[in-house]
Design a protein around this motif. Structure first.
Motif, PDB file in Angstrom:
ATOM      1  N   TYR A 233       2.359   1.648  -3.468  1.00 10.24           N
ATOM      2  CA  TYR A 233       1.292   2.494  -4.539  1.00 10.24           C
ATOM      3  C   TYR A 233       1.070   3.755  -4.283  1.00 10.24           C
ATOM      4  CZ  TYR A 233      -0.047  -2.619  -5.419  1.00 10.24           C
ATOM      5  OH  TYR A 233      -0.069  -3.814  -5.976  1.00 10.24           O
ATOM      6  N   ARG A 234       1.090   4.036  -2.979  1.00  8.54           N
ATOM      7  CA  ARG A 234       0.867   5.473  -2.567  1.00  8.54           C
ATOM      8  C   ARG A 234       1.923   6.469  -2.801  1.00  8.54           C
ATOM      9  NH1 ARG A 234      -2.517   4.508   3.084  1.00  8.54           N
ATOM     10  NH2 ARG A 234      -4.699   4.368   2.009  1.00  8.54           N
ATOM     11  N   LYS A 235       3.409   5.850  -2.909  1.00  5.42           N
ATOM     12  CA  LYS A 235       4.115   6.543  -3.199  1.00  5.42           C
ATOM     13  C   LYS A 235       4.286   6.995  -4.752  1.00  5.42           C
ATOM     14  CE  LYS A 235       9.373   7.039  -3.192  1.00  5.42           C
ATOM     15  NZ  LYS A 235      10.421   6.767  -2.610  1.00  5.42           N
TER      16      LYS A 235
ATOM     17  N   LEU B 214       0.739  -1.338   0.029  1.00  5.07           N
ATOM     18  CA  LEU B 214       0.121  -0.009   0.034  1.00  5.07           C
ATOM     19  C   LEU B 214       0.835   1.331   0.078  1.00  5.07           C
ATOM     20  CD1 LEU B 214      -2.967   1.025  -0.112  1.00  5.07           C
ATOM     21  CD2 LEU B 214      -2.831   0.866   2.563  1.00  5.07           C
TER      22      LEU B 214
ATOM     23  N   ILE C 137       1.500   6.982  -6.740  1.00  7.53           N
ATOM     24  CA  ILE C 137       0.520   7.807  -6.683  1.00  7.53           C
ATOM     25  C   ILE C 137       1.011   9.324  -6.476  1.00  7.53           C
ATOM     26  CG2 ILE C 137      -1.925   8.709  -5.884  1.00  7.53           C
ATOM     27  CD1 ILE C 137      -2.508   5.592  -5.621  1.00  7.53           C
ATOM     28  N   ASP C 138       1.629   9.479  -5.320  1.00  4.22           N
ATOM     29  CA  ASP C 138       2.131  10.831  -4.970  1.00  4.22           C
ATOM     30  C   ASP C 138       3.075  11.415  -6.105  1.00  4.22           C
ATOM     31  OD1 ASP C 138       0.681  10.515  -2.697  1.00  4.22           O
ATOM     32  OD2 ASP C 138       2.510  10.280  -1.332  1.00  4.22           O
TER      33      ASP C 138
END
Length: 97
Positions: free
Chosen positions: A12-14, A9, A16-17
């Motif tokens: 993925y968030r990195k 997670l 997206i950022d």
């Protein structure tokens, strides 16, 4: 949540950022270019809106959206929002000339 899930997670968030940052940089560059267009249009007394250009551009972008699996509704809304901001800015520039 397992450790592996938390790591995945976070990864993925990195991503997206990073993509969000890239989108903003691309938009900023686009607006820098449309600013130049606005000044040229004002100098030449051209209208802020070019309906034929906007139609062609939307058609082109809708085709790309279809090719890459993006919602046409989403892309049309996004393009409408961006073009609306550009036209508003072009009108501001023209009003100052």
């Amino acid at each position: 949540m397992t450790h592996d899930t938390a790591e995945q997670l976070a990864s993925y968030r990195k991503t997206i950022d990073n993509l969000d940052s890239a989108l903003l940089h691309i938009l900023a560059e686009r607006f820098r270019c449309t600013e130049l267009v606005g000044h040229l249009k004002a100098e030449q007394a051209l209208p802020a809106i070019d309906n034929e250009r906007e139609r062609r551009q939307l058609d082109r972008l809708m085709s790309i959206a279809s090719d890459v699996g993006l919602s046409g509704h989403f892309v049309e809304g996004l393009v409408t929002m961006i073009v609306g901001a550009v036209v508003e800015r072009h009108r501001e520039i023209a009003a100052k000339k």
